[in-house]
Design a protein around this motif. Sequence first.
Motif, PDB file in Angstrom:
ATOM      1  N   LEU A  27      -7.815 -48.331  21.720  1.00  0.00           N
ATOM      2  CA  LEU A  27      -6.550 -49.063  21.890  1.00  0.00           C
ATOM      3  C   LEU A  27      -6.186 -49.634  20.613  1.00  0.00           C
ATOM      4  CD1 LEU A  27      -6.239 -50.249  25.594  1.00  0.00           C
ATOM      5  CD2 LEU A  27      -4.856 -48.113  24.545  1.00  0.00           C
ATOM      6  N   ASN A  28      -6.931 -50.426  20.205  1.00  0.00           N
ATOM      7  CA  ASN A  28      -6.650 -51.249  18.970  1.00  0.00           C
ATOM      8  C   ASN A  28      -6.327 -50.415  17.885  1.00  0.00           C
ATOM      9  OD1 ASN A  28      -7.130 -53.646  20.413  1.00  0.00           O
ATOM     10  ND2 ASN A  28      -7.955 -54.609  18.888  1.00  0.00           N
ATOM     11  N   TYR A  29      -7.375 -49.272  17.428  1.00  0.00           N
ATOM     12  CA  TYR A  29      -7.334 -48.652  16.394  1.00  0.00           C
ATOM     13  C   TYR A  29      -5.946 -47.526  16.562  1.00  0.00           C
ATOM     14  CZ  TYR A  29     -12.469 -49.286  15.375  1.00  0.00           C
ATOM     15  OH  TYR A  29     -13.464 -49.774  15.057  1.00  0.00           O
ATOM     16  N   ASP A  30      -5.591 -47.338  17.706  1.00  0.00           N
ATOM     17  CA  ASP A  30      -4.303 -46.576  17.844  1.00  0.00           C
ATOM     18  C   ASP A  30      -3.251 -47.245  17.478  1.00  0.00           C
ATOM     19  OD1 ASP A  30      -5.262 -43.939  18.592  1.00  0.00           O
ATOM     20  OD2 ASP A  30      -5.352 -44.554  20.802  1.00  0.00           O
ATOM     21  N   LYS A  31      -3.228 -48.606  17.806  1.00  0.00           N
ATOM     22  CA  LYS A  31      -2.260 -49.662  17.467  1.00  0.00           C
ATOM     23  C   LYS A  31      -2.013 -49.806  15.824  1.00  0.00           C
ATOM     24  CE  LYS A  31      -2.125 -52.500  21.527  1.00  0.00           C
ATOM     25  NZ  LYS A  31      -2.861 -53.854  21.967  1.00  0.00           N
ATOM     26  N   ILE A  32      -3.409 -49.746  15.157  1.00  0.00           N
ATOM     27  CA  ILE A  32      -3.157 -49.880  13.826  1.00  0.00           C
ATOM     28  C   ILE A  32      -2.489 -48.759  13.091  1.00  0.00           C
ATOM     29  CG2 ILE A  32      -4.602 -49.870  11.745  1.00  0.00           C
ATOM     30  CD1 ILE A  32      -6.638 -51.278  13.428  1.00  0.00           C
ATOM     31  N   ILE A  33      -2.962 -47.433  13.673  1.00  0.00           N
ATOM     32  CA  ILE A  33      -2.189 -46.360  13.069  1.00  0.00           C
ATOM     33  C   ILE A  33      -0.439 -46.165  13.281  1.00  0.00           C
ATOM     34  CG2 ILE A  33      -2.110 -43.835  13.434  1.00  0.00           C
ATOM     35  CD1 ILE A  33      -5.102 -44.130  14.078  1.00  0.00           C
ATOM     36  N   THR A  34      -0.379 -46.779  14.507  1.00  0.00           N
ATOM     37  CA  THR A  34       1.282 -46.838  14.882  1.00  0.00           C
ATOM     38  C   THR A  34       1.964 -47.866  14.215  1.00  0.00           C
ATOM     39  OG1 THR A  34       0.634 -46.212  17.133  1.00  0.00           O
ATOM     40  CG2 THR A  34       2.872 -47.065  16.785  1.00  0.00           C
ATOM     41  N   LEU A  35       1.453 -48.871  13.869  1.00  0.00           N
ATOM     42  CA  LEU A  35       1.843 -50.053  13.210  1.00  0.00           C
ATOM     43  C   LEU A  35       2.670 -49.575  11.827  1.00  0.00           C
ATOM     44  CD1 LEU A  35      -0.262 -53.397  13.640  1.00  0.00           C
ATOM     45  CD2 LEU A  35       2.205 -52.946  13.925  1.00  0.00           C
ATOM     46  N   ASP A  36       1.462 -48.804  10.988  1.00  0.00           N
ATOM     47  CA  ASP A  36       1.898 -48.433   9.649  1.00  0.00           C
ATOM     48  C   ASP A  36       1.195 -47.346   9.456  1.00  0.00           C
ATOM     49  OD1 ASP A  36       2.707 -48.007   6.886  1.00  0.00           O
ATOM     50  OD2 ASP A  36       1.975 -49.971   6.370  1.00  0.00           O
ATOM     51  N   ALA A  53      -9.510 -46.845  10.726  1.00  0.00           N
ATOM     52  CA  ALA A  53      -9.092 -46.709  12.064  1.00  0.00           C
ATOM     53  C   ALA A  53      -9.507 -45.194  12.321  1.00  0.00           C
ATOM     54  CB  ALA A  53      -7.810 -46.787  12.414  1.00  0.00           C
ATOM     55  N   TYR A  54      -9.046 -44.133  11.638  1.00  0.00           N
ATOM     56  CA  TYR A  54      -9.213 -42.876  12.046  1.00  0.00           C
ATOM     57  C   TYR A  54     -10.529 -42.474  11.928  1.00  0.00           C
ATOM     58  CZ  TYR A  54      -4.476 -41.214  11.609  1.00  0.00           C
ATOM     59  OH  TYR A  54      -2.962 -40.652  12.061  1.00  0.00           O
ATOM     60  N   TYR A  55     -11.486 -43.131  10.793  1.00  0.00           N
ATOM     61  CA  TYR A  55     -13.010 -42.767  10.831  1.00  0.00           C
ATOM     62  C   TYR A  55     -13.740 -43.657  12.051  1.00  0.00           C
ATOM     63  CZ  TYR A  55     -17.679 -42.305   8.892  1.00  0.00           C
ATOM     64  OH  TYR A  55     -18.817 -41.677   8.725  1.00  0.00           O
ATOM     65  N   ASN A  56     -13.215 -44.688  12.336  1.00  0.00           N
ATOM     66  CA  ASN A  56     -13.846 -45.296  13.406  1.00  0.00           C
ATOM     67  C   ASN A  56     -13.552 -44.672  14.679  1.00  0.00           C
ATOM     68  OD1 ASN A  56     -15.501 -48.037  12.607  1.00  0.00           O
ATOM     69  ND2 ASN A  56     -13.867 -48.050  11.232  1.00  0.00           N
ATOM     70  N   LEU A  57     -12.466 -44.172  14.868  1.00  0.00           N
ATOM     71  CA  LEU A  57     -12.203 -43.420  15.925  1.00  0.00           C
ATOM     72  C   LEU A  57     -13.067 -42.128  16.215  1.00  0.00           C
ATOM     73  CD1 LEU A  57      -8.432 -43.503  16.127  1.00  0.00           C
ATOM     74  CD2 LEU A  57      -9.849 -44.386  18.131  1.00  0.00           C
ATOM     75  N   ALA A  58     -13.345 -41.510  15.187  1.00  0.00           N
ATOM     76  CA  ALA A  58     -13.913 -40.353  15.076  1.00  0.00           C
ATOM     77  C   ALA A  58     -15.443 -40.819  15.648  1.00  0.00           C
ATOM     78  CB  ALA A  58     -14.007 -39.627  13.642  1.00  0.00           C
ATOM     79  N   GLU A  59     -15.976 -41.942  14.907  1.00  0.00           N
ATOM     80  CA  GLU A  59     -17.364 -42.308  15.218  1.00  0.00           C
ATOM     81  C   GLU A  59     -17.558 -42.615  16.649  1.00  0.00           C
ATOM     82  OE1 GLU A  59     -19.900 -43.004  11.979  1.00  0.00           O
ATOM     83  OE2 GLU A  59     -18.977 -41.001  12.099  1.00  0.00           O
ATOM     84  N   VAL A  60     -16.714 -43.461  17.218  1.00  0.00           N
ATOM     85  CA  VAL A  60     -16.813 -43.752  18.354  1.00  0.00           C
ATOM     86  C   VAL A  60     -16.789 -42.579  19.571  1.00  0.00           C
ATOM     87  CG1 VAL A  60     -15.600 -44.802  20.674  1.00  0.00           C
ATOM     88  CG2 VAL A  60     -15.795 -45.893  18.382  1.00  0.00           C
ATOM     89  N   TYR A  61     -15.914 -41.558  19.277  1.00  0.00           N
ATOM     90  CA  TYR A  61     -15.905 -40.293  20.067  1.00  0.00           C
ATOM     91  C   TYR A  61     -17.294 -39.399  19.827  1.00  0.00           C
ATOM     92  CZ  TYR A  61     -11.311 -41.077  21.871  1.00  0.00           C
ATOM     93  OH  TYR A  61      -9.839 -41.275  22.338  1.00  0.00           O
ATOM     94  N   ASN A  62     -17.553 -39.446  18.602  1.00  0.00           N
ATOM     95  CA  ASN A  62     -18.512 -38.651  18.258  1.00  0.00           C
ATOM     96  C   ASN A  62     -20.031 -39.011  18.802  1.00  0.00           C
ATOM     97  OD1 ASN A  62     -20.225 -36.773  17.032  1.00  0.00           O
ATOM     98  ND2 ASN A  62     -20.413 -37.352  14.942  1.00  0.00           N
ATOM     99  N   TYR A  63     -20.328 -40.473  18.602  1.00  0.00           N
ATOM    100  CA  TYR A  63     -21.426 -41.074  19.035  1.00  0.00           C
ATOM    101  C   TYR A  63     -21.683 -41.482  20.254  1.00  0.00           C
ATOM    102  CZ  TYR A  63     -22.734 -39.608  14.143  1.00  0.00           C
ATOM    103  OH  TYR A  63     -22.863 -38.705  13.048  1.00  0.00           O
TER     104      TYR A  63
END
Length: 591
Positions: A523-532, A541-551
């Motif tokens: 949710l936090n990473y999505d907010k960062i992307i939406t903010l700007d 944010a994108y990379y950390n989202l990918a890492e969370v989903y991957n690992y």
Amino acid sequence: MRKVVFLFNLLIFNLFCQAQQNDFIIAENYFRNNEYEKAIQLYKKLYNQSPYNTTYLQKLITSYQETEQYITAENLLTQKLKEKPNLSYLYVILGYNFERQEKTKDANENYQKAITSINKKANYGSLIAGLFKNYSKLDLAIEAFNKTMEINPKANYGFQLAQIYGEKGNFEQMFESYINLVDKNENYLNNVKRYAGRYLTDDKENENNILFKKALLRKSISNPKDIWNDLLSWLFIRQKQYNKALIQNKALLARDPDNLDKINSLGKIALENKDYETAKECFHLVIEKTNYPKDKFKAINNNLKIAVATSQPDIDERFNTIFKEYGINSKTLFTQIEYANYLTFTKNNPKKAAVILENALTFTSSNLMKATIKLKVGDVFVFMGKFNKGLIYFSQVQTLFKNHYIGQEARFKVAQASYFKNDFTWAKAQLKVLKGSATQLIANDAADLFLTISDNEPKDSTDTGLKEYAKADLLTYQNKTDEAITILNNLITNYKGQPIEDEALFKQAQLFIKKKQYDQAILNYDKIITLDPKGIYVDDAYYNLAEVYNYELNNSEKAKEYYQKIIFDHPASIYLVEARKKYRKLRGDDV
């Protein structure tokens, strides 16, 4: 008189050489700018002055070819071969001149003349092979190198052959060549690791990794040597298969007791990569077999670090057992430091840790060891919120070791402690020095903290939330994760639309991941992307989202989606190389 004549001749010779060099520079400039007619005039002059200079001859011939003066080039080469039939490498150049005219038969005849000439003139073999390589006649280059080595067994062109096989995409033969090179001379080991390593990845299923491993295993069966265990261990370490690397090192240890150093190094690598079982086994071997007390106690200390990292229940008892067996003295200094670290950051007992460290200072006369302990004492005082006391210890180390890495570390700790106590001006001054002159790791940390302060420093008495953010950072440092999350929550609510908002969201996401609250982090990473969508934390944010989903969530489709965002939308990101590699692996490509 003779001396005067000699000096005069020497002066004339030097002037001649200088003039030649100037002509060559001008000719090269014409050549690079495709002004071949002008280049021809100068190369012709240079060649006439130095008819045995192959560079002048080749550049002159190439200039003729680029201006389609093939007959002139042919006549020059033919004349040269009549004068000097031993210059058999010229057949390669003549053959290429025919190839440029699409006279394939004549070209091949001359190429074969060059190859055959190696039988009589083996010292031209490498030059002939090199010319074939330059003309992209790779199979002929391979033939020339092999023939040269056949005639002269002392010659070794393994690197050149391996590089050509690599250019051809024949990686199996390339790896064979590299391994044969080591087989002939083990001094080539490090160079082979460097060159072969360019084609290997950390993926054990990668085709090149498999080919390299097969080549090694074949060689180890046909010609057993310790060096193959070393190379296999190196490959397994690259593939993060530390347990398999340990098997190879154990085999070496059985034959060579000095291999204990490599097992110790492997243990440290495994520890850094959180393969605690392999690391523990490595350190147990060191403890059992080393003859050096220093190495033994470091291994004991590393095993205690593993016990802390894996939250083993008997940690206090293990520390006390070590102290009962070996005493609290100079031998167990590192164990005392590790115990103080454990008491502070895990048991939340910094007062006891401070006493232990102050006592540890009395057991050493080494300034470097004292500095190491003082840095830890400073950490303990910062943990307690006693920033000025911490700064005293950090400053002592910084003053004593100005140009040493430990001095750089002390300076960063001065900056960090100043930041925690809201002295942002002094913190920035220290960080500014470190950004350009420290080791890479410290420089990166310094740059990150410098940007955090610079982007959010209060201006015109306007509160920007930096003080609250620094407090959250301090709470994180103190392992008070829940309290830090609460502070950051207030920051996000109270400073909406300000630069600190995305930083607070990102730090909070990291803390959620630490607590394994992955949905909250997402949710936090999505907010960062939406903010700007163009903000500085978006690629993070994108990379950390990918890492969370991957690992963590084992959702490869979502992971691919976010890795792809880095690849296509953020090509300048520091994560690009890793994102591309992981995306291809998830997609099933051969990386």
